[in-house]
Motif scaffolding. Sequence first.
Motif, PDB file in Angstrom:
ATOM      1  N   ILE A   6       0.873  -1.166   0.000  1.00  0.00           N
ATOM      2  CA  ILE A   6       0.000   0.000   0.000  1.00  0.00           C
ATOM      3  C   ILE A   6       0.914   1.220   0.000  1.00  0.00           C
ATOM      4  O   ILE A   6       1.563   1.523   1.001  1.00  0.00           O
ATOM      5  CB  ILE A   6      -0.926  -0.003   1.228  1.00  0.00           C
ATOM      6  CG1 ILE A   6      -1.805  -1.260   1.219  1.00  0.00           C
ATOM      7  CG2 ILE A   6      -1.803   1.253   1.255  1.00  0.00           C
ATOM      8  CD1 ILE A   6      -2.612  -1.463   2.491  1.00  0.00           C
ATOM      9  N   PRO A  12      -7.978   1.839  -4.967  1.00  0.00           N
ATOM     10  CA  PRO A  12      -7.277   0.651  -5.460  1.00  0.00           C
ATOM     11  C   PRO A  12      -5.955   0.955  -6.158  1.00  0.00           C
ATOM     12  O   PRO A  12      -5.046   0.113  -6.155  1.00  0.00           O
ATOM     13  CB  PRO A  12      -8.290   0.043  -6.442  1.00  0.00           C
ATOM     14  CG  PRO A  12      -9.622   0.491  -5.935  1.00  0.00           C
ATOM     15  CD  PRO A  12      -9.400   1.872  -5.409  1.00  0.00           C
ATOM     16  N   LEU A  15      -2.314   0.235  -4.668  1.00  0.00           N
ATOM     17  CA  LEU A  15      -1.790  -1.119  -4.483  1.00  0.00           C
ATOM     18  C   LEU A  15      -0.793  -1.438  -5.585  1.00  0.00           C
ATOM     19  O   LEU A  15      -1.144  -1.395  -6.769  1.00  0.00           O
ATOM     20  CB  LEU A  15      -2.932  -2.133  -4.493  1.00  0.00           C
ATOM     21  CG  LEU A  15      -4.035  -1.931  -3.440  1.00  0.00           C
ATOM     22  CD1 LEU A  15      -5.154  -2.936  -3.648  1.00  0.00           C
ATOM     23  CD2 LEU A  15      -3.476  -2.040  -2.032  1.00  0.00           C
ATOM     24  N   ASP A  43      -9.251  -5.421   4.305  1.00  0.00           N
ATOM     25  CA  ASP A  43      -8.201  -5.007   3.379  1.00  0.00           C
ATOM     26  C   ASP A  43      -8.490  -3.618   2.810  1.00  0.00           C
ATOM     27  O   ASP A  43      -7.573  -2.815   2.592  1.00  0.00           O
ATOM     28  CB  ASP A  43      -8.074  -6.006   2.224  1.00  0.00           C
ATOM     29  CG  ASP A  43      -7.810  -7.426   2.694  1.00  0.00           C
ATOM     30  OD1 ASP A  43      -7.309  -7.595   3.819  1.00  0.00           O
ATOM     31  OD2 ASP A  43      -8.107  -8.359   1.928  1.00  0.00           O
ATOM     32  N   GLN A  46      -7.693  -1.122   5.505  1.00  0.00           N
ATOM     33  CA  GLN A  46      -6.240  -0.956   5.606  1.00  0.00           C
ATOM     34  C   GLN A  46      -5.711  -0.134   4.440  1.00  0.00           C
ATOM     35  O   GLN A  46      -4.848   0.732   4.617  1.00  0.00           O
ATOM     36  CB  GLN A  46      -5.556  -2.320   5.651  1.00  0.00           C
ATOM     37  CG  GLN A  46      -4.042  -2.230   5.843  1.00  0.00           C
ATOM     38  CD  GLN A  46      -3.397  -3.590   5.998  1.00  0.00           C
ATOM     39  OE1 GLN A  46      -4.056  -4.581   6.343  1.00  0.00           O
ATOM     40  NE2 GLN A  46      -2.107  -3.663   5.752  1.00  0.00           N
ATOM     41  N   ARG A  47      -6.219  -0.392   3.257  1.00  0.00           N
ATOM     42  CA  ARG A  47      -5.820   0.377   2.072  1.00  0.00           C
ATOM     43  C   ARG A  47      -6.084   1.869   2.254  1.00  0.00           C
ATOM     44  O   ARG A  47      -5.321   2.725   1.808  1.00  0.00           O
ATOM     45  CB  ARG A  47      -6.602  -0.132   0.856  1.00  0.00           C
ATOM     46  CG  ARG A  47      -6.205   0.434  -0.476  1.00  0.00           C
ATOM     47  CD  ARG A  47      -7.247   0.083  -1.523  1.00  0.00           C
ATOM     48  NE  ARG A  47      -8.427   0.917  -1.421  1.00  0.00           N
ATOM     49  CZ  ARG A  47      -9.633   0.599  -1.867  1.00  0.00           C
ATOM     50  NH1 ARG A  47      -9.846  -0.582  -2.432  1.00  0.00           N
ATOM     51  NH2 ARG A  47     -10.648   1.434  -1.735  1.00  0.00           N
ATOM     52  N   TYR A  60       1.664  -5.927   4.618  1.00  0.00           N
ATOM     53  CA  TYR A  60       0.905  -6.117   3.389  1.00  0.00           C
ATOM     54  C   TYR A  60      -0.509  -6.598   3.734  1.00  0.00           C
ATOM     55  O   TYR A  60      -0.721  -7.304   4.718  1.00  0.00           O
ATOM     56  CB  TYR A  60       1.602  -7.136   2.485  1.00  0.00           C
ATOM     57  CG  TYR A  60       3.097  -7.045   2.551  1.00  0.00           C
ATOM     58  CD1 TYR A  60       3.752  -5.871   2.164  1.00  0.00           C
ATOM     59  CD2 TYR A  60       3.870  -8.094   3.062  1.00  0.00           C
ATOM     60  CE1 TYR A  60       5.133  -5.757   2.261  1.00  0.00           C
ATOM     61  CE2 TYR A  60       5.241  -7.994   3.164  1.00  0.00           C
ATOM     62  CZ  TYR A  60       5.874  -6.821   2.772  1.00  0.00           C
ATOM     63  OH  TYR A  60       7.233  -6.707   2.892  1.00  0.00           O
ATOM     64  N   PRO A  61      -1.499  -6.232   2.933  1.00  0.00           N
ATOM     65  CA  PRO A  61      -2.864  -6.704   3.226  1.00  0.00           C
ATOM     66  C   PRO A  61      -2.989  -8.206   2.983  1.00  0.00           C
ATOM     67  O   PRO A  61      -2.125  -8.843   2.385  1.00  0.00           O
ATOM     68  CB  PRO A  61      -3.722  -5.894   2.247  1.00  0.00           C
ATOM     69  CG  PRO A  61      -2.800  -5.489   1.154  1.00  0.00           C
ATOM     70  CD  PRO A  61      -1.440  -5.350   1.762  1.00  0.00           C
ATOM     71  N   ALA A 299      -5.232  -4.394  -7.567  1.00  0.00           N
ATOM     72  CA  ALA A 299      -6.012  -3.164  -7.699  1.00  0.00           C
ATOM     73  C   ALA A 299      -7.342  -3.434  -8.398  1.00  0.00           C
ATOM     74  O   ALA A 299      -8.395  -2.921  -7.986  1.00  0.00           O
ATOM     75  CB  ALA A 299      -5.211  -2.110  -8.460  1.00  0.00           C
ATOM     76  N   HIS A 302      -9.708  -5.161  -6.070  1.00  0.00           N
ATOM     77  CA  HIS A 302     -10.292  -4.218  -5.109  1.00  0.00           C
ATOM     78  C   HIS A 302     -11.392  -3.374  -5.754  1.00  0.00           C
ATOM     79  O   HIS A 302     -12.366  -3.002  -5.088  1.00  0.00           O
ATOM     80  CB  HIS A 302      -9.205  -3.333  -4.516  1.00  0.00           C
ATOM     81  CG  HIS A 302      -8.582  -3.916  -3.288  1.00  0.00           C
ATOM     82  ND1 HIS A 302      -8.566  -3.280  -2.076  1.00  0.00           N
ATOM     83  CD2 HIS A 302      -7.970  -5.121  -3.085  1.00  0.00           C
ATOM     84  CE1 HIS A 302      -7.953  -4.035  -1.175  1.00  0.00           C
ATOM     85  NE2 HIS A 302      -7.574  -5.161  -1.771  1.00  0.00           N
TER      86      HIS A 302
END
Length: 318
Positions: A6, A12, A15, A43, A46-47, A60-61, A299, A302
């Motif tokens: 991230i 997205p 990523l 996730d 978190q992003r 990392y997710p 990405a 997501h």
Amino acid sequence: MRAIEITRPGGPEVLEWREVPDPAVGRGDVLIDVVASALNRADVLQRGGRYDPPPGAPPYPGLEVSGVVAEVGADVEQFKPGDEVCALLGGGGYAERVAVPWQQVMPAPEGVPLKEAAGLPEVACTVWSNVFMLARLRRGETLLVHGGASGIGTFAVQLAKVLGSRVVATVGSAEKAEQVRRLGADEVVNYREEDFAQKVQADVVLDIIGAKYLAGNLKVLRTGGRLVIIALQGGSKAEINLGVLMAKRASVHATTLRSRPVDEKGAIVRSVVENVWPLVTAGAVRPVVYAEVPMSDAAEAHRMLDSGEHVGKILLVR
């Protein structure tokens, strides 16, 4: 190895698939060559910079993976190199390799393709620990599942139904309603057209919305009912009518899984392997996979998740 980083809080597009240091294998760890990971709402948080990994977890997710054991640390006797496994993680699943405490590792259930097993650890552990270990849903009782088309929802519908409960689910479209019915839901409520609180009575409610649904959730509970809140998509602050709670002799539980200590996660994992995996192996409960996307293109995966159009799990495959 390579992993999804991230690069900054955002959408997205933040990523990126990058070279990163290999994970260190500590005492009690299992190093897994990742075959697949799966997306979860955590996730996305978190992003966006709103949900940091717990201390000691990779940055990392990715909260779950499937793969093959590459190496085990000292004192690990439960697994060996070459074993096909899946695992519940604190983070780090969007990567080629991940090291995880052995307590959070499970043998991949027989009868499920290894990459599809990546979509099981988070949903199985969440549903089993909350609906059955905590709320103690019993045969003949009614479970209300909010977000019935989600990864959590599709698993909860199947598991509760096969264990003898009546299942009601909320969804956001007629198409999703039909798919959730096919998974075993006895009744489906389209929340865009109907108020679930006017239609449903339930013994247990599994809720991902939080504040927005609190009053409605209390209204639908039967005497002795149990409300379990596992996410806050509709906000975190709301007033609670204690009179309603007392009159119904009901209870409200709010839980998380990611931040629990290893021993607590391990207890849940062992209970899932004992009680849930046989049902998965028998085909009575199955992972519902919406799409498989190359991990390097996280990405795009997501974007799918953000659209809200999916049913079940989105996998990242290597």
